[in-house]
Design an enzyme around this catalytic site. Structure first.
Site, PDB file in Angstrom:
ATOM      1  N   SER A  72      42.802  38.244  41.029  1.00 50.84           N
ATOM      2  CA  SER A  72      42.127  39.414  41.578  1.00 50.84           C
ATOM      3  C   SER A  72      42.222  40.560  40.577  1.00 50.84           C
ATOM      4  O   SER A  72      43.195  40.642  39.815  1.00 50.84           O
ATOM      5  CB  SER A  72      42.797  39.834  42.894  1.00 50.84           C
ATOM      6  OG  SER A  72      42.390  41.141  43.276  1.00 50.84           O
TER       7      SER A  72
ATOM      8  N   TYR B 124      49.615  42.018  47.623  1.00 50.91           N
ATOM      9  CA  TYR B 124      48.491  41.225  47.132  1.00 50.91           C
ATOM     10  C   TYR B 124      48.434  41.236  45.612  1.00 50.91           C
ATOM     11  O   TYR B 124      48.249  40.193  44.971  1.00 50.91           O
ATOM     12  CB  TYR B 124      47.195  41.780  47.719  1.00 50.91           C
ATOM     13  CG  TYR B 124      45.980  40.923  47.468  1.00 50.91           C
ATOM     14  CD1 TYR B 124      45.823  39.689  48.094  1.00 50.91           C
ATOM     15  CD2 TYR B 124      44.970  41.366  46.617  1.00 50.91           C
ATOM     16  CE1 TYR B 124      44.692  38.914  47.877  1.00 50.91           C
ATOM     17  CE2 TYR B 124      43.836  40.596  46.393  1.00 50.91           C
ATOM     18  CZ  TYR B 124      43.699  39.371  47.034  1.00 50.91           C
ATOM     19  OH  TYR B 124      42.580  38.606  46.809  1.00 50.91           O
TER      20      TYR B 124
END
Length: 246
Positions: free
Chosen positions: A142, A155
């Protein structure tokens, strides 16, 4: 070129980007197995998409963060002659909060769903791939892993771990004919981003040079390329598919 004799295994394969990847690989001739955790409605919707395209697909209900379930999955795949030549780890989740308010339980859950699951799936997949001297593994990172993102400490940490895992594993298995790469999708229109408010989406789009959201199919195109025979000299890399954000 179609590869009808090869098997693809896609985690998170019944929704969003994972489903787009599964459909793209199936259209290329791969025999696809989609792994999902428990969303039966999502599974049924995915099955309908495959049926409409006249494409075969198999499903496996597995919590990919649980070692025993992952091990049992690969036993079933071996028994059914469906051991993966290509593994795509698209499963993941996020629980966002400023670090000062992030619970240990949520931090652990995010790392388990994103990093632990990728580790377990890769660990099992490289065994049959090594025997065949061929394999393609594509993990999902990501932009948060590269840039950080407010409210996404867990995350970002998990996806940064996925990058480290990807690059290390690529070195370990290169001599066996296995490539290991990562893709890093930016703002893509999926179920995972549906919770964002219009204001949040507008803010993220403004930061993106292409000034729009991406589509799952655009990410699937890169994954398909990394799974191809022609990608045999690409390994240990992370490809950003984020409209220029990173």
């Amino acid at each position: 070129m179609p590869v009808p004799s090869r098997n693809a295994l896609v985690t998170g394969g019944t929704k969003g980007i994972g489903r787009a990847v599964a459909l793209r690989l199936a259209r290329e001739g791969w025999r696809v197995t989609c792994v999902y955790k428990g969303d039966e409605a999502g599974r049924d919707a995915c099955a309908q998409r495959f049926a409409e395209a006249s494409l075969p697909v198999s499903f496996e209900k597995v919590d990919v963060s649980v070692p025993a379930e992952v091990s049992a999955l690969f036993t079933r795949l071996a028994d059914g002659e469906r051991e993966p030549d290509c593994l795509v780890n698209a499963a993941g989740m996020s629980r966002d909060a400023p670090l000062a308010f992030l619970s240990v339980a949520d931090f652990d859950a995010v790392l388990s769903a994103n990093l632990r699951s990728t580790f377990l799936m890769c660990q099992q997949a490289v065994k049959p791939m090594a025997r065949r001297r061929f394999g393609r593994i594509v993990n999902f990172a990501s932009p948060a892993a590269l840039l950080g993102n407010e409210g996404q400490a867990a995350y970002a940490a998990a996806k940064a771990g996925v990058l480290g895992l990807t690059r290390t594993l690529a070195r370990e298995v290169a001599r066996m004919g296995i490539t290991v790469n990562a893709v890093s999708p930016g703002l893509v229109k999926t179920e995972m981003t549906a919770h964002l408010s219009p204001e949040q989406v507008e803010k993220l789009v403004r930061r993106t040079p292409l000034q729009r959201m991406g589509t799952p199919e655009e990410v699937a195109g890169m994954v398909r390329m990394l799974c191809a025979d022609d990608a045999s000299y690409i390994t240990g890399q992370c490809f950003s598919i984020d409209g220029g954000l990173s």
